[in-house]
Write a protein that holds these residues in place. Sequence first.
Motif, PDB file in Angstrom:
ATOM      1  N   GLY A   1      34.436  22.303  64.228  1.00 17.01           N
ATOM      2  CA  GLY A   1      34.292  22.371  65.685  1.00 17.01           C
ATOM      3  C   GLY A   1      33.162  21.478  66.179  1.00 17.01           C
ATOM      4  N   ASN A   2      32.591  21.912  67.299  1.00 15.68           N
ATOM      5  CA  ASN A   2      31.482  21.193  67.933  1.00 15.68           C
ATOM      6  C   ASN A   2      30.476  20.602  66.935  1.00 15.68           C
ATOM      7  OD1 ASN A   2      30.558  20.678  70.531  1.00 15.68           O
ATOM      8  ND2 ASN A   2      30.649  22.853  71.072  1.00 15.68           N
ATOM      9  N   MET A   3      30.027  21.437  66.025  1.00 14.91           N
ATOM     10  CA  MET A   3      28.979  21.029  65.079  1.00 14.91           C
ATOM     11  C   MET A   3      29.540  20.423  63.801  1.00 14.91           C
ATOM     12  SD  MET A   3      26.242  21.602  66.653  1.00 14.91           S
ATOM     13  CE  MET A   3      25.018  21.332  65.381  1.00 14.91           C
TER      14      MET A   3
ATOM     15  N   ASP B   1      38.763  23.407  58.097  1.00 16.52           N
ATOM     16  CA  ASP B   1      38.830  24.351  59.215  1.00 16.52           C
ATOM     17  C   ASP B   1      40.162  25.086  59.091  1.00 16.52           C
ATOM     18  OD1 ASP B   1      37.269  24.256  62.279  1.00 16.52           O
ATOM     19  OD2 ASP B   1      39.149  25.387  62.080  1.00 16.52           O
TER      20      ASP B   1
ATOM     21  N   ALA C   1      29.784  25.990  59.305  1.00 17.69           N
ATOM     22  CA  ALA C   1      29.626  25.881  60.768  1.00 17.69           C
ATOM     23  C   ALA C   1      30.827  26.526  61.449  1.00 17.69           C
ATOM     24  CB  ALA C   1      29.467  24.420  61.169  1.00 17.69           C
ATOM     25  N   VAL C   2      31.141  27.768  61.081  1.00 17.69           N
ATOM     26  CA  VAL C   2      32.245  28.484  61.731  1.00 17.69           C
ATOM     27  C   VAL C   2      31.681  29.285  62.909  1.00 17.69           C
ATOM     28  CG1 VAL C   2      33.488  28.617  59.512  1.00 17.69           C
ATOM     29  CG2 VAL C   2      32.229  30.607  60.321  1.00 17.69           C
ATOM     30  N   LEU C   3      32.540  30.065  63.538  1.00 11.98           N
ATOM     31  CA  LEU C   3      32.132  30.798  64.738  1.00 11.98           C
ATOM     32  C   LEU C   3      30.898  31.666  64.482  1.00 11.98           C
ATOM     33  CD1 LEU C   3      35.627  32.075  65.935  1.00 11.98           C
ATOM     34  CD2 LEU C   3      34.400  30.042  66.682  1.00 11.98           C
ATOM     35  N   GLU C   4      30.137  31.855  65.547  1.00 14.03           N
ATOM     36  CA  GLU C   4      28.886  32.601  65.440  1.00 14.03           C
ATOM     37  C   GLU C   4      29.158  34.110  65.484  1.00 14.03           C
ATOM     38  OE1 GLU C   4      26.180  31.453  64.622  1.00 14.03           O
ATOM     39  OE2 GLU C   4      24.493  32.463  65.541  1.00 14.03           O
TER      40      GLU C   4
ATOM     41  N   LYS D   1      31.296  35.200  59.258  1.00 15.00           N
ATOM     42  CA  LYS D   1      30.430  34.443  58.341  1.00 15.00           C
ATOM     43  C   LYS D   1      30.332  35.162  56.991  1.00 15.00           C
ATOM     44  CE  LYS D   1      27.663  31.907  61.719  1.00 15.00           C
ATOM     45  NZ  LYS D   1      28.182  30.544  61.681  1.00 15.00           N
TER      46      LYS D   1
ATOM     47  N   ASN E   1      24.824  26.955  59.289  1.00 15.33           N
ATOM     48  CA  ASN E   1      24.256  26.259  60.444  1.00 15.33           C
ATOM     49  C   ASN E   1      24.047  27.231  61.613  1.00 15.33           C
ATOM     50  OD1 ASN E   1      23.572  23.835  61.937  1.00 15.33           O
ATOM     51  ND2 ASN E   1      25.514  24.078  62.990  1.00 15.33           N
TER      52      ASN E   1
ATOM     53  N   SER F   1      22.993  29.519  64.598  1.00 14.26           N
ATOM     54  CA  SER F   1      21.860  29.406  65.519  1.00 14.26           C
ATOM     55  C   SER F   1      21.052  30.693  65.580  1.00 14.26           C
ATOM     56  CB  SER F   1      22.359  29.096  66.932  1.00 14.26           C
ATOM     57  OG  SER F   1      23.121  27.940  66.934  1.00 14.26           O
TER      58      SER F   1
ATOM     59  N   HIS G   1      19.647  24.538  60.089  1.00 15.94           N
ATOM     60  CA  HIS G   1      20.102  24.569  61.475  1.00 15.94           C
ATOM     61  C   HIS G   1      20.000  23.186  62.131  1.00 15.94           C
ATOM     62  CE1 HIS G   1      19.466  26.069  65.830  1.00 15.94           C
ATOM     63  NE2 HIS G   1      20.752  26.035  65.552  1.00 15.94           N
ATOM     64  N   PHE G   2      21.163  22.542  62.266  1.00 13.63           N
ATOM     65  CA  PHE G   2      21.246  21.250  62.950  1.00 13.63           C
ATOM     66  C   PHE G   2      21.342  21.490  64.458  1.00 13.63           C
ATOM     67  CE2 PHE G   2      22.760  20.376  58.722  1.00 13.63           C
ATOM     68  CZ  PHE G   2      22.394  19.074  58.450  1.00 13.63           C
TER      69      PHE G   2
ATOM     70  N   ASN H   1      22.696  20.017  68.381  1.00 16.85           N
ATOM     71  CA  ASN H   1      23.875  19.388  68.972  1.00 16.85           C
ATOM     72  C   ASN H   1      23.465  18.246  69.905  1.00 16.85           C
ATOM     73  OD1 ASN H   1      26.447  18.952  69.925  1.00 16.85           O
ATOM     74  ND2 ASN H   1      26.631  20.889  70.996  1.00 16.85           N
TER      75      ASN H   1
ATOM     76  N   THR I   1      26.319  22.813  74.818  1.00 16.54           N
ATOM     77  CA  THR I   1      26.386  23.611  73.580  1.00 16.54           C
ATOM     78  C   THR I   1      27.495  24.672  73.660  1.00 16.54           C
ATOM     79  OG1 THR I   1      24.696  25.095  74.410  1.00 16.54           O
ATOM     80  CG2 THR I   1      23.948  23.334  72.986  1.00 16.54           C
TER      81      THR I   1
HETATM   82  N1  LIG Z   1      27.312  24.383  69.529  1.00 14.42           N
HETATM   83  C1  LIG Z   1      26.020  24.165  69.316  1.00 14.42           C
HETATM   84  O1  LIG Z   1      25.323  23.560  70.134  1.00 14.42           O
HETATM   85  C2  LIG Z   1      25.360  24.636  68.034  1.00 14.42           C
HETATM   86  C3  LIG Z   1      24.123  24.095  67.681  1.00 14.42           C
HETATM   87  C4  LIG Z   1      23.550  24.481  66.463  1.00 14.42           C
HETATM   88  C5  LIG Z   1      24.186  25.423  65.660  1.00 14.42           C
HETATM   89  N2  LIG Z   1      25.384  25.937  66.061  1.00 14.42           N
HETATM   90  C6  LIG Z   1      26.028  26.905  65.164  1.00 14.42           C
HETATM   91  O2  LIG Z   1      27.068  26.224  64.472  1.00 14.42           O
HETATM   92  C7  LIG Z   1      28.133  27.144  64.215  1.00 14.42           C
HETATM   93  C8  LIG Z   1      29.413  26.563  64.784  1.00 14.42           C
HETATM   94  O3  LIG Z   1      29.270  26.400  66.170  1.00 14.42           O
HETATM   95  P1  LIG Z   1      30.245  25.425  66.986  1.00 14.42           P
HETATM   96  O4  LIG Z   1      29.655  25.270  68.333  1.00 14.42           O
HETATM   97  O5  LIG Z   1      30.551  24.216  66.167  1.00 14.42           O
HETATM   98  O6  LIG Z   1      31.545  26.355  67.076  1.00 14.42           O
HETATM   99  P2  LIG Z   1      33.048  25.921  67.416  1.00 14.42           P
HETATM  100  O7  LIG Z   1      33.683  27.096  68.016  1.00 14.42           O
HETATM  101  O8  LIG Z   1      33.074  24.622  68.145  1.00 14.42           O
HETATM  102  O9  LIG Z   1      33.666  25.667  65.951  1.00 14.42           O
HETATM  103  C9  LIG Z   1      33.835  26.672  65.011  1.00 14.42           C
HETATM  104  C10 LIG Z   1      35.018  26.319  64.140  1.00 14.42           C
HETATM  105  O10 LIG Z   1      35.091  27.236  63.060  1.00 14.42           O
HETATM  106  C11 LIG Z   1      36.452  27.372  62.756  1.00 14.42           C
HETATM  107  N3  LIG Z   1      36.641  28.567  61.930  1.00 14.42           N
HETATM  108  C12 LIG Z   1      36.625  29.861  62.296  1.00 14.42           C
HETATM  109  N4  LIG Z   1      36.791  30.661  61.221  1.00 14.42           N
HETATM  110  C13 LIG Z   1      36.901  29.838  60.153  1.00 14.42           C
HETATM  111  C14 LIG Z   1      37.095  30.048  58.769  1.00 14.42           C
HETATM  112  N5  LIG Z   1      37.219  31.284  58.266  1.00 14.42           N
HETATM  113  N6  LIG Z   1      37.163  28.975  57.948  1.00 14.42           N
HETATM  114  C15 LIG Z   1      37.063  27.731  58.459  1.00 14.42           C
HETATM  115  N7  LIG Z   1      36.877  27.462  59.769  1.00 14.42           N
HETATM  116  C16 LIG Z   1      36.813  28.502  60.601  1.00 14.42           C
HETATM  117  C17 LIG Z   1      37.154  27.431  64.097  1.00 14.42           C
HETATM  118  O11 LIG Z   1      38.537  27.114  63.972  1.00 14.42           O
HETATM  119  C18 LIG Z   1      36.364  26.376  64.874  1.00 14.42           C
HETATM  120  O12 LIG Z   1      36.970  25.097  64.826  1.00 14.42           O
HETATM  121  C19 LIG Z   1      27.735  28.487  64.821  1.00 14.42           C
HETATM  122  O13 LIG Z   1      27.197  29.300  63.842  1.00 14.42           O
HETATM  123  C20 LIG Z   1      26.678  28.090  65.843  1.00 14.42           C
HETATM  124  O14 LIG Z   1      25.740  29.108  66.010  1.00 14.42           O
HETATM  125  C21 LIG Z   1      26.010  25.556  67.211  1.00 14.42           C
END
Ligand SMILES: NC(=O)c1ccc[n+]([C@@H]2O[C@H](COP(=O)([O-])OP(=O)(O)OC[C@H]3O[C@@H](n4cnc5c(N)ncnc54)[C@H](O)[C@@H]3O)[C@@H](O)[C@H]2O)c1
Length: 290
Positions: free
Chosen positions: A15-17, A36, A93-96, A101, A121, A123, A144-145, A147, A240
């Motif tokens: 995803g995003n990260m 993913d 870096a899956v859902l928070e 997790k 990763n 947050s 922790h990276f 964005n 974010t």
């Molecule tokens: N978005 C930000 O700015 C940011 C910054 C730093 C850290 N983080 C952390 O990074 C992590 C991911 O955040 P994000 O914003 O990229 O989320 P996101 O929702 O954009 O992406 C999460 C991805 O995880 C996938 N996923 C879910 N369950 C899964 C599994 N069992 N196996 C494989 N993939 C799976 C989803 O399909 C999705 O594509 C979180 O823990 C968040 O706290 C996010």
Amino acid sequence: MNIADVKNIAVVGAGNMGHQISLLCAIHGYKTTCTDINTEILKKAEAFADSYLPGRVEKGRLTEAQAKAARDNISFTSSLKEAVKDADYVIEAVLEVLDIKQKVFAALDKLAPPHAILATNSSAIVSSKIADATNRPDKVLNVHFFNPALVMKLVEVVQGPHVSDETRQISMELCNRLEKVPVHIKKEVEGFLLNRIFGAITREALWLLEMGVASIEDIDKAQVYGAGHPMGAFRLMDLTGIDLTYTMSMEKFKETGEPRHLPSPSVVEKYIKGEWGEKTGKGWYDYSDK
Ligand SMILES: NC(=O)c1ccc[n+]([C@@H]2O[C@H](COP(=O)([O-])OP(=O)(O)OC[C@H]3O[C@@H](n4cnc5c(N)ncnc54)[C@H](O)[C@@H]3O)[C@@H](O)[C@H]2O)c1
């Protein structure tokens, strides 16, 4: 194990990260597999790599050969097993969501080689809540990276009480090799360093909005033109993801039971409406033309 033993990296969640972290690793010479459960997200991550790398060549930031090597280094698969089977280092870096997790880490423990370090990763979720799902808690930590991960230099490396010095050192050295600036956080404090600081700013910005003191635009302007921040709290939440603002607040509330951590009413409203920021085309600002 030492940093020279880290050759293969797996990134779980594209995803995003995750899509940017995996590309970052590939650009810096690591054989990287990005995985993913959502194949559409994987396709998007691959398309991003295919457009980003030529763009870097055009801007003179990478040579043709470097871009080609990076593209050859990265692969995409929806199979977790395939992604991590040869990994020396895994970045999740899956859902928070804690439960998700924990399940992912239990699976990683079974599927990744026993020497592999398993980094999250996250947050807000500290690795001690995840490490027990594995038989290698000394190798499970928060890395922790920020964005966007390809751009932002800071990486917070958190050494909870279960994390070995070796794991922390390899993780910090890996960050150096990815041309990041790692900081060593010696305790598992909620929100780590920067998000604590930004959390305070965001709470205040939301309070000012909800009290009708100023508009979203003007609150953001104050931060940008008065404090020299690159963007204000509302623009940052849109970048974010307001869904992340919401889930992080809920996790904090669940952990502490303190009502002050509940997401503010305007965040709840945005979350329910699905107006989560840039990724949904609308958040505090409108992105429908993008
Ligand atoms: N978005 C930000 O700015 C940011 C910054 C730093 C850290 N983080 C952390 O990074 C992590 C991911 O955040 P994000 O914003 O990229 O989320 P996101 O929702 O954009 O992406 C999460 C991805 O995880 C996938 N996923 C879910 N369950 C899964 C599994 N069992 N196996 C494989 N993939 C799976 C989803 O399909 C999705 O594509 C979180 O823990 C968040 O706290 C996010």
